[in-house]
Design a protein around this motif. Structure first.
Motif, short mmCIF file in Angstrom:
data_model
loop_
_atom_site.label_atom_id
_atom_site.label_comp_id
_atom_site.label_asym_id
_atom_site.label_seq_id
_atom_site.Cartn_x
_atom_site.Cartn_y
_atom_site.Cartn_z
N UNK A 135 0.83 -1.20 0.00
CA UNK A 135 0.00 0.00 0.00
C UNK A 135 0.87 1.26 0.00
N UNK A 136 1.90 1.27 0.83
CA UNK A 136 2.81 2.41 0.91
C UNK A 136 3.55 2.58 -0.42
N UNK A 137 3.93 1.46 -1.03
CA UNK A 137 4.61 1.52 -2.33
C UNK A 137 3.69 2.15 -3.38
N UNK A 138 2.41 1.78 -3.36
CA UNK A 138 1.44 2.35 -4.31
C UNK A 138 1.30 3.86 -4.08
N UNK A 139 1.19 4.28 -2.83
CA UNK A 139 1.05 5.71 -2.52
C UNK A 139 2.30 6.46 -2.99
N UNK A 140 3.48 5.87 -2.76
CA UNK A 140 4.72 6.50 -3.22
C UNK A 140 4.71 6.67 -4.74
N UNK A 141 4.20 5.68 -5.45
CA UNK A 141 4.10 5.76 -6.91
C UNK A 141 3.17 6.88 -7.36
N UNK A 142 2.04 7.03 -6.65
CA UNK A 142 1.10 8.10 -6.99
C UNK A 142 1.70 9.48 -6.71
N UNK A 143 2.44 9.60 -5.61
CA UNK A 143 3.10 10.88 -5.31
C UNK A 143 4.16 11.17 -6.38
N UNK A 144 4.90 10.15 -6.79
CA UNK A 144 5.90 10.33 -7.84
C UNK A 144 5.24 10.77 -9.16
N UNK A 145 4.06 10.22 -9.46
CA UNK A 145 3.34 10.63 -10.67
C UNK A 145 2.96 12.11 -10.59
N UNK A 146 2.51 12.54 -9.43
CA UNK A 146 2.18 13.97 -9.25
C UNK A 146 3.43 14.83 -9.35
N UNK A 147 4.55 14.33 -8.83
CA UNK A 147 5.81 15.09 -8.93
C UNK A 147 6.21 15.24 -10.41
N UNK A 148 5.99 14.20 -11.21
CA UNK A 148 6.30 14.29 -12.65
C UNK A 148 5.40 15.32 -13.33
N UNK A 149 4.12 15.37 -12.94
CA UNK A 149 3.20 16.36 -13.51
C UNK A 149 3.67 17.77 -13.16
#
Length: 194
Positions: free
Chosen positions: A38-52
């Motif tokens: 779950x934490x890994x998924x959240x980290x991925x979503x935050x990384x996606x927002x950082x890319x945006x």
């Protein structure tokens, strides 16, 4: 040896069993594995927002924004109880939950900044609330003290004096949140290895 004593003492006092015995508990291990994912998924979503933020706002590296950061009042949730030297599971779990609450509110800044990605921000907030709930439930199952936060967010959303400060503030909220998640992830992974 000192680490073993530090880890063992608070759990022994609160639960009557050393952490090493709890770490073999199948339910506890299942909780850890599920929430690592779950934490890994959240980290991925935050990384996606950082890319945006990098692609659309051209804000990509902290070094070029450090001077502006000094003018911003961006909360950074503490996780000192989750570091290996001072690790205490009860206070680490409590700090993770408190940090998730802080960042949950701060993400309103990101939603306002990136209205086209509001769905991702809302999914991220829902995942954060679920992770916090999972940790609270596990703490209750282990007989650890928990704090129940009010459902309304009591932390004020950061305000910014200009649109540029809003953009930079959003950048640092995501950067701080990503570091927070990395520490939380390491703490959960550390528990799996005991």
């Amino acid at each position: 040896l000192l680490l073993a004593v530090l880890l063992w003492a608070p759990w022994r006092e609160l639960h009557g069993a050393p952490l090493s015995e709890l770490s073999g508990d199948q339910d506890f291990q299942l909780f850890l594995q599920r929430n690592l994912e779950f934490t890994r998924k959240i980290r991925g979503d935050v990384a996606a927002l950082q890319r945006v933020v990098c692609d659309t706002l051209q804000l990509c590296t902290e070094d070029e924004l450090l001077l502006v950061r000094q003018d911003l009042d961006i909360a950074q949730a503490p996780l000192e109880q989750c570091h290996r030297r001072t690790f205490q599971a009860e206070t680490c779990f409590s700090q993770i939950r408190a940090g998730l609450r802080i960042y949950h509110g701060s993400l309103a800044t990101i939603r306002a900044l990136l209205p086209g990605h509001a769905g991702l921000v809302e999914t991220l907030q829902l995942d954060m609330a679920n992770l916090s709930s999972n940790i609270q439930q596990q703490m209750e199952d282990l007989g650890l003290a928990t704090v129940t936060y009010p459902t309304e967010n009591q932390d004020p959303v950061p305000t910014f004096s200009s649109h540029f400060h809003h953009q930079v503030g959003g950048f640092f909220i995501l950067a701080n949140f990503q570091r927070f998640l990395e520490t939380a992830y390491r703490a959960l992974r550390h528990l799996t290895s005991l």
